[in-house]
Design a protein around this motif. Sequence first.
Motif, short mmCIF file in Angstrom:
data_model
loop_
_atom_site.label_atom_id
_atom_site.label_comp_id
_atom_site.label_asym_id
_atom_site.label_seq_id
_atom_site.Cartn_x
_atom_site.Cartn_y
_atom_site.Cartn_z
N ASP A 6 0.94 -0.99 0.27
CA ASP A 6 -0.59 -0.10 0.31
C ASP A 6 0.58 1.18 -0.19
N ILE A 7 1.57 1.10 0.69
CA ILE A 7 2.94 2.54 1.14
C ILE A 7 3.64 2.44 -0.19
N ARG A 8 4.07 1.43 -1.14
CA ARG A 8 4.75 1.52 -2.56
C ARG A 8 4.57 2.41 -2.81
N ARG A 9 2.95 2.40 -3.43
CA ARG A 9 2.14 2.56 -4.28
C ARG A 9 1.87 3.99 -4.49
N ARG A 10 1.89 4.65 -3.13
CA ARG A 10 1.98 6.02 -2.57
C ARG A 10 2.49 6.69 -3.43
N PRO A 11 2.52 8.25 -3.77
CA PRO A 11 3.08 9.01 -4.07
C PRO A 11 4.32 8.97 -3.80
N VAL A 33 19.79 10.20 0.85
CA VAL A 33 18.60 10.43 -0.03
C VAL A 33 17.99 9.82 0.83
N TRP A 34 16.68 10.47 1.39
CA TRP A 34 15.27 9.31 1.45
C TRP A 34 14.11 8.98 0.72
N THR A 35 14.05 7.75 0.41
CA THR A 35 12.83 8.32 -0.59
C THR A 35 11.65 7.40 0.52
N GLY A 36 10.51 7.73 0.13
CA GLY A 36 9.46 7.29 1.07
C GLY A 36 7.75 8.36 0.18
N THR A 37 7.37 8.50 0.91
CA THR A 37 5.88 8.97 0.77
C THR A 37 5.82 9.98 1.94
N VAL A 73 9.09 10.70 -2.92
CA VAL A 73 9.07 11.67 -2.98
C VAL A 73 10.93 11.00 -2.40
N SER A 74 12.16 12.08 -3.26
CA SER A 74 13.43 11.55 -2.58
C SER A 74 13.95 12.92 -2.31
N ILE A 75 14.68 12.87 -1.14
CA ILE A 75 14.66 14.27 -0.44
C ILE A 75 16.66 14.08 0.17
N PRO A 76 17.16 14.60 -0.25
CA PRO A 76 18.83 14.59 0.63
C PRO A 76 18.19 14.93 2.32
N VAL A 77 19.54 14.37 2.79
CA VAL A 77 18.83 15.06 4.85
C VAL A 77 20.24 14.55 5.46
N ILE A 108 8.87 12.73 5.75
CA ILE A 108 7.83 11.23 4.71
C ILE A 108 8.44 10.33 5.62
N LEU A 109 7.64 9.03 5.27
CA LEU A 109 8.02 7.71 5.29
C LEU A 109 8.35 7.15 4.99
N ALA A 110 9.83 6.73 5.23
CA ALA A 110 10.68 6.55 4.32
C ALA A 110 11.11 4.99 3.86
N TYR A 111 11.53 4.27 2.97
CA TYR A 111 11.58 2.86 3.24
C TYR A 111 12.70 2.69 2.20
N GLU A 112 14.04 3.64 1.70
CA GLU A 112 14.62 3.16 0.54
C GLU A 112 16.30 4.90 1.41
N MET A 113 16.65 4.58 0.94
CA MET A 113 17.59 4.71 1.83
C MET A 113 18.88 4.97 0.31
N ASN A 114 19.52 6.19 -0.06
CA ASN A 114 20.05 6.16 -1.08
C ASN A 114 19.86 4.91 -2.07
N GLY A 115 18.78 5.36 -2.60
CA GLY A 115 18.87 3.79 -3.95
C GLY A 115 18.43 2.12 -3.21
N GLN A 116 18.54 1.84 -2.24
CA GLN A 116 18.87 0.80 -1.89
C GLN A 116 17.57 0.98 -0.82
N PRO A 117 16.57 -0.79 -0.47
CA PRO A 117 15.73 -0.91 0.65
C PRO A 117 16.62 -0.89 1.84
N LEU A 118 15.83 -0.14 2.60
CA LEU A 118 16.30 0.72 3.92
C LEU A 118 17.06 -1.04 4.53
N LEU A 119 17.89 -0.64 5.18
CA LEU A 119 18.48 -1.80 5.99
C LEU A 119 17.62 -1.98 7.71
#
Lengths: 391, 391
Positions: B96-101, B126-130, B103-107, B180-191
């Motif tokens: 559900d969360i991955r289907r949502r908008p 760079v964190w990526t999430g919704t 965005v990526s943001i460097p922090v 955001i709620l993030a599920y990726e870090m630098n383009g890789q799945p969150l560890l």
Amino acid sequence: MEKAKTVSKEVRKDVKQMTFPYHTDKTDDFTSEEVNLANRCHGLHLEGLDLALTPAGMHYLLIHFDIPTGPATAESTYRLKLRGLVDRPLELSMADIRRRPRVSIPVTMEYWTHVPWQNEALGTAVWTGTPLKDLLEEAGLQDKAIELLFTGLDKGLQGGEMQYYQRCLTIDDATREEVILAYEMNGQPLLPQHGAPLRLIVPGWYGMTNVKWLDSIEAISTPFDGYQMQAYMFTQYPGDPQGKRMRHLKVRSLMVPPGVPDFFTRVRLVEEGNVKLKGRAWAGPLAVKQVLVSVDGGVTWAEATLAAKAVGKFAWIAWSFEWRNARAGAKHFLMTKAIDELGNVQDNAEEWNYYAMGATVPQSVPVVVVSSPEWRITGKPLPNPPRHPKL
Amino acid sequence: MEKAKTVSKEVRKDVKQMTFPYHTDKTDDFTSEEVNLANRCHGLHLEGLDLALTPAGMHYLLIHFDIPTGPATAESTYRLKLRGLVDRPLELSMADIRRRPRVSIPVTMEYWTHVPWQNEALGTAVWTGTPLKDLLEEAGLQDKAIELLFTGLDKGLQGGEMQYYQRCLTIDDATREEVILAYEMNGQPLLPQHGAPLRLIVPGWYGMTNVKWLDSIEAISTPFDGYQMQAYMFTQYPGDPQGKRMRHLKVRSLMVPPGVPDFFTRVRLVEEGNVKLKGRAWAGPLAVKQVLVSVDGGVTWAEATLAAKAVGKFAWIAWSFEWRNARAGAKHFLMTKAIDELGNVQDNAEEWNYYAMGATVPQSVPVVVVSSPEWRITGKPLPNPPRHPKL
């Protein structure tokens, strides 16, 4: 052959003067430098023993000097040099290396229980790369070559010597089929701190063998006895002439600390009743025959159940154990140790290095058993007024 | 609402009895527990300041309790709960969360300079999430909701309370577009150690805000004042009624330690001549106006050259500085500090927390300048007989 060099007495004195004193032999007066080393060279998070493969950032690290960055390690400009006593010296780009045969192998890698680690200088990952053996055949090792010298791109001062990180292997050890030059870890590109773009992986050997940021491989005709070879010896006392080079991992077992931790001390709290204990055991190139668990600080031991199969020939095996009827209010030291297929028992004190802090001494996990009502978070109001951490 | 609870005096006493004494106020008698914390909660390897983005395993960590693993955090079984004072409570899978908008943001994320870290509780990714805002709109926040309570899956004992890790944000802070709620870090799945499968990212705020392993988000009508809110305050002394909640990162600069390190002390050796210094500066949501460098331990300061652009609105900016004519044999303490767009200077001691170890005190890097012949590794024979590290 790039060799380490001794720097002048003045430089060594200057370095010493700019820092605090070294750690003494007391247990609990670690220096800032040691804390700093622990911050750089972190351990496995022990709850990560629950995972068959250790994610990159949870795998232990030992970084002797700095992590090299910049053109020397960049994918497009990196070059591996294979030279010395070979018929056809090679200089290979990462593209050249990636085009070569590709193999993947799960490996449990470990270092001594030693400053800055306690139990956790450990990790298991699937390393992907190309067999070293084939490369050596292509280069054509000459008959007089007796060792291969592996040099990393990391440079610094250690033991009074300015050096690149260097380790050697005999031709026999280096040409085993499981020895690879790796560029992936758990299916992801190798991260800088794990040796990107290319590192040596020698399954079953202690961590210091697996040279990171590999710059060159040189075939040599005289044994290499540099600082990083001299430093890693099993000895009983300083200068012990019977000292042995560290090679294969010894048999060892660790448990996932059960329950939940106290933030600062990491003492565990578990709920009363039956408590499932689990962990992993390994023995380098050997199989683990038996894992033992003690819930009374090592007075009595019982056998744990081993998984049907290890994660790999050179990787750990899972075990589990049910601790029955833990009573609220009781305090326990939980321990585990393993025995390998040759009958070697983990707590063989004879093998300790004189300056290792614990070597293969069995792990001991302090646990406080709490009642079920105390274990649950019930939603009572939070205490006031504000308080502060004890640090 | 899950709340922390105070455990009994007996449990607290048991936990204490099972460990060594706490760290005292002396500089150099860190305890085993502190070294252990440093091993779990590692810092940025400062040479990683050379990289615009910090690879996962080089980014600092603060793990209060254990890294949760198992079904609660598995991709297929994980569920995020959005509940409390909302018209339409939500329970969302990772699909559900991955289907949502997206965005990526460097922090640039940071924590206090505090045990177990020295300067290095830092990282930029760079964190990526919704966006959280959209989710809240979908759920329909009720008018009486004034805060959002974020609860992690990590549980343990801290400050005498059994708790899940919990932090709150006001509705205004939580509905900013960069949250955001993030599920990726630098383009890789969150560890796992960085909060997999889902964590909160609040750009510009101190690290403790960015709740990992997010279990639930609850809209509440009374301010939340739990342990993890009380603990993170800027105060001048214990119980200071003027204490302020930690929010945005303050202005700070760090340099890549130049040259090469001494293994154990991390004192730097550089080659005589001109030495290029470089580093990064940041100020949370503010821009960095100026970076200053001192090569004489803070007696005199000169201006560094800032890069044309920061890595992001909430991420650090690179700087460089040429240190001219470093003389062989000289010892230096190199320092750097920054000033933000509002004129805040880094070394504003007034803002220190009473138990922070250094807060925003400028970094000081001990450096020994060596002659060019000493710097080069020339290939002289290695010394004999074998020697051992000093540890």
